[in-house]
Design a protein around this motif. Sequence first.
Motif, mmCIF file in Angstrom:
data_model
loop_
_atom_site.group_PDB
_atom_site.id
_atom_site.type_symbol
_atom_site.label_atom_id
_atom_site.label_comp_id
_atom_site.label_asym_id
_atom_site.label_seq_id
_atom_site.Cartn_x
_atom_site.Cartn_y
_atom_site.Cartn_z
ATOM 1 N N THR A 527 0.828 -1.209 0.000
ATOM 2 C CA THR A 527 0.000 0.000 0.000
ATOM 3 C C THR A 527 0.859 1.254 0.000
ATOM 4 O O THR A 527 0.647 2.180 -0.799
ATOM 5 C CB THR A 527 -0.928 0.000 1.230
ATOM 6 N N VAL A 528 1.855 1.292 0.880
ATOM 7 C CA VAL A 528 2.731 2.457 0.971
ATOM 8 C C VAL A 528 3.570 2.597 -0.296
ATOM 9 O O VAL A 528 3.781 3.716 -0.806
ATOM 10 C CB VAL A 528 3.632 2.354 2.213
ATOM 11 N N VAL A 533 4.953 5.337 -5.546
ATOM 12 C CA VAL A 533 5.101 5.316 -7.004
ATOM 13 C C VAL A 533 4.192 6.368 -7.647
ATOM 14 O O VAL A 533 4.598 7.079 -8.579
ATOM 15 C CB VAL A 533 4.785 3.910 -7.548
ATOM 16 N N ILE A 534 2.958 6.477 -7.157
ATOM 17 C CA ILE A 534 2.031 7.486 -7.700
ATOM 18 C C ILE A 534 2.589 8.891 -7.484
ATOM 19 O O ILE A 534 2.543 9.748 -8.377
ATOM 20 C CB ILE A 534 0.638 7.347 -7.042
ATOM 21 N N GLY A 540 6.457 14.038 -12.186
ATOM 22 C CA GLY A 540 6.857 14.173 -13.580
ATOM 23 C C GLY A 540 6.001 15.150 -14.362
ATOM 24 O O GLY A 540 6.365 15.551 -15.476
ATOM 25 N N LEU A 541 4.859 15.554 -13.790
ATOM 26 C CA LEU A 541 3.996 16.529 -14.462
ATOM 27 C C LEU A 541 4.489 17.963 -14.295
ATOM 28 O O LEU A 541 4.010 18.870 -15.000
ATOM 29 C CB LEU A 541 2.565 16.439 -13.914
ATOM 30 N N VAL A 890 1.196 11.992 5.219
ATOM 31 C CA VAL A 890 0.058 12.398 4.405
ATOM 32 C C VAL A 890 0.443 13.502 3.406
ATOM 33 O O VAL A 890 -0.272 13.733 2.423
ATOM 34 C CB VAL A 890 -1.097 12.884 5.326
ATOM 35 N N ILE A 891 1.564 14.186 3.647
ATOM 36 C CA ILE A 891 1.942 15.337 2.811
ATOM 37 C C ILE A 891 2.072 14.963 1.333
ATOM 38 O O ILE A 891 1.481 15.623 0.462
ATOM 39 C CB ILE A 891 3.235 15.991 3.348
ATOM 40 N N PRO A 892 2.853 13.913 0.971
ATOM 41 C CA PRO A 892 2.940 13.570 -0.462
ATOM 42 C C PRO A 892 1.589 13.215 -1.080
ATOM 43 O O PRO A 892 1.375 13.454 -2.274
ATOM 44 C CB PRO A 892 3.886 12.362 -0.474
ATOM 45 N N LEU A 893 0.680 12.666 -0.266
ATOM 46 C CA LEU A 893 -0.627 12.270 -0.794
ATOM 47 C C LEU A 893 -1.444 13.495 -1.205
ATOM 48 O O LEU A 893 -2.202 13.453 -2.185
ATOM 49 C CB LEU A 893 -1.389 11.445 0.250
ATOM 50 N N GLY A 894 -1.283 14.598 -0.468
ATOM 51 C CA GLY A 894 -1.968 15.829 -0.850
ATOM 52 C C GLY A 894 -1.343 16.473 -2.066
ATOM 53 O O GLY A 894 -2.039 17.028 -2.923
#
Length: 1019
Positions: A527-528, A533-534, A540-541, A890-894
Amino acid sequence: MGITEFAVKRFQFTLVMFLLLIAIGWSALQNIPRAEDPIFPIPVVTTVVVYPGADPEDMERLIVDPLEDALNETSDVKEIRSTASDGLAIVSVEYDWSKDADKKYDEAFREINAARAKLPANVASVTVQKASPGLVNIVQMALIGPSSSPRALRNTAEDLQDRLEQVFGVRTVEVTGLPAAEITVAIDLAKLAKFGIPLTQVVDTMKGENAVVPGGTVENGERRFNVRTSGNYSSLEEIADTVVAGSASAKAGNKIVRLKDVATVAWDYEEVRHVTRFNGKRAIFISVTQKDDMNIFKVRDGIMREVESFRETLTPDMRLEVGFDQSRNVKKRLSALAGDFTIAICLVMITLLPLGFRAASVVMVSIPLSMAIGIALLYFAGFSLNQLSIAGFVLVLGLLVDDSIVVTENIERFLRQGYSRVDAAVAATKQIYFAVLGCTATLLFAFLPLFMLPEGAGKFIRSMAASITFTIIASLIVALTMIPFLASRVLKEHETQGNRLLKAIMSGIQRFYRPLLHGALTYPRTTVSIAGVIFIAVLGLVPLIGFSLFPEADVPQFRVTVETAEGSTVAQTDKAVRYVEQRLLARPEIKYVFSNAGRGNPRIYYNVFGRETKANTGELYIEAKSFNPRTTPKFYDELRREFADYPDAKIIVKPFEAGPPIAAPIAIRLLGPNLDVLSQLANRTEDVIKSVQGTRDVSNPLRLNRTDLDLNIDTTKASLYGVPTINIDRTVRLAIAGESIGNFRESDGDEFPIVLRAPLRDGHQHLDVFDQIYVNTLQGDALPLNQLINPQLKTAPNSISRFKRQRSVTVTAQVASGYNTEKLTGEVLSLLAKEKLPTGYRYLIAGEREARESSFAGLGTAALIAVFGILAVLILEFGDFRSTIIVAGVIPLGIIGGMLALFFSGYSISFMGAIGFIALIGIEIKNSILLVDFTHQLREQGVELLDAIQQAGEIRFFPILLTSLTAIGGLLPLAVQGSPLYSGLAWVIIGGLLSSTFLARLVTPAMYLLLAPKMQKAN
């Protein structure tokens, strides 16, 4: 007794205090200054020196060098920039932005005054200007009188000026568009030569006659008398009767020669240097600025009352039109944001429905209470109500109910467990007291660093940061005091599981979220890893999204600048201005047009400073009927294509931009000692920029030299005739540029200069004036100037710019629609890197890249303070690094959602967008704290690790979902409004909340399972 228990049990005091806060907030709302943009001090001082007749090299040597030397001695100088052109020098010094702007202005003013003794004695004017957004005009009017005399127009305009200056809140009233009135002494040079009187003798005589020399005092008995000597001129007849030569020096007969024998004395106007029109009609412009900390609507109302009264006094051949009115922009912006605010409140109310009507009503109370306190704090802190502070209120609308939602939802949960209302209010709030406190502290740390951002960009957005932080602090106080009190009085004691909507949501959580959470906890590393990876893929955007600083302002006004060939007359420039004017007035989108030839329009936007008087420049200030973020940029492109066909001038359409002023989006500054070499390098740089697709309106100040008329004085012949060269120089200057010999004071106190020069024709001097000029030998004989000169045309630089006391030239370019500034700048720099510069020459990147690097450097510091401040709060709250890492995960997820939102909405990573990412850190960590803190509490109560994570995830899912939805509901109107300034910021937070709300509900529990801190069971 804690604060919550005190508020619940001493409810009478609580009610009185909050009613007082509401009253203070209402009073602050009525009195807080209103403006379109923030007003903040700018530590920039500009000195403008007018020295008619001097070329750029003389202006550099005689004016710029002494002033730069003086200003360089002041402390905290960041950079000095200057421009020397024909008869005009502009020296601007920028100080450290952390210093007091008023004190730096006073320091610079003292040094400039001290340096004036080193400047030429016949300098026309030295003006020291303070840079401030508050010095923009809030109203610009046009007094139109096609058939009226210039004197009548000016007298009428000055009458209006006097009346408007009496209006409360008005700072200054400026009249522009007509030459200044003067008493002209038009010398007949041929007659003067006939009498053998040197022109310089006439000037010296008149200066002596107009001088006031007090005679002192005498006494007679008990009386004391002041002795009056000749004194100033009191009438035109007295000026004309001035004796300029006696019989001893007069050649034609033994008689007294008076001024009227060799000159015509009359009321006239200075040389025409500025031509103005309103909608194609000749007009005078009247511009009004307001004092600081004033309500623009009240000042505008006072101005309009005076205008309406004044219109009744106008003659039939005149009319007064009000063009620019900044209060219309402010009203429209405030109304739009007020509409957004109303929509946001409705959306927040809808998201609160699962809590039930009573609980939702309790939560909604926090909005007016928090807003009232926030506005009061904003008012007392000295900020205004502007587009950024209001956007801050709208932005924080969905956040300020977060604490109240969490508190109310927990009280409801305690009531369902059988607690009484008072006990539930106290116990439930106590249970999450530190979690709420930690959540608010992390949110504050996300916004507080914005107060410390450097330079103009930081000061520009400070009112937004202030409105957000003040309201968040207010919402915390309300959530811990008023909400528990209201809950103890309004909520019902019940055993049910809430209303149908709540039951449906809870059922959905159990049906869909529970199995997903179970799967994530079964494979936590997977999961992590997937989340990581996402995150990497989304980064890259960034090159595709691109960077920018501040966008174009969403106002219906814009400018068109006109620049004709160097050396062009005002009439030639006005011809190009008329061409643009006619094309604009033929368009149905246009409401009105202010036209200026020979000078820029008066200042009406906070980061655009008026262009000084210069014959080959013009500017049109235009207001369209409306602004549309989709169609208006296309309209600008249509105008650019249409104006590109004009052959004899460079015509540039310039929308106004938000943020601090920059020269152009793309700018390359070249530095070096020799102007010829700089010119060659500038030409090569111009070609490089033009070769990059997407650039437009490339400007190179040194591309073409101007042509000067060099008199080429034969000094040998002059010495043989006994004519000192200095006499030739002074005589030519007196005849052409003229010289003021003093002022003429009317009985009402008004003063006008008395100017001596050769007669003007059509308001200007012409080439044949040299046929009329004579110079006198030491023996008193008059000699035609033509015998001593051999005029030749020579090229010379049209201006000399300096940056940090070095000669420089800045080649600038605009960016075509649909292209990213950062990408184009990178292409230009890569091509310039292949160019080999001579020794002693270098180039610097300027424009948006320079401003962005400075502003984003401050953002980097703000982000570090925010991150480490938040980490410090987490360490303080949880007491271990593992919990901190889990929460911060949670920071990278936001960021994933924020980047995707920018990519799909079409916005770049701007200064405001970067602020959105910083704010997002605090917002999403709030939700993470609630989850981790509750998991800790369950483990302390003896629940096994896996069960605690599962239960906390399910129980906290609903309040986290609710707080996220309310925040999104509050931000949605800002996002869909399409505002170039803050819609991108809103999309960043919305996207980040969506991704973090759902991804973090799986990733954070998985991280907790992998990094579970040790926990002691509570007794």
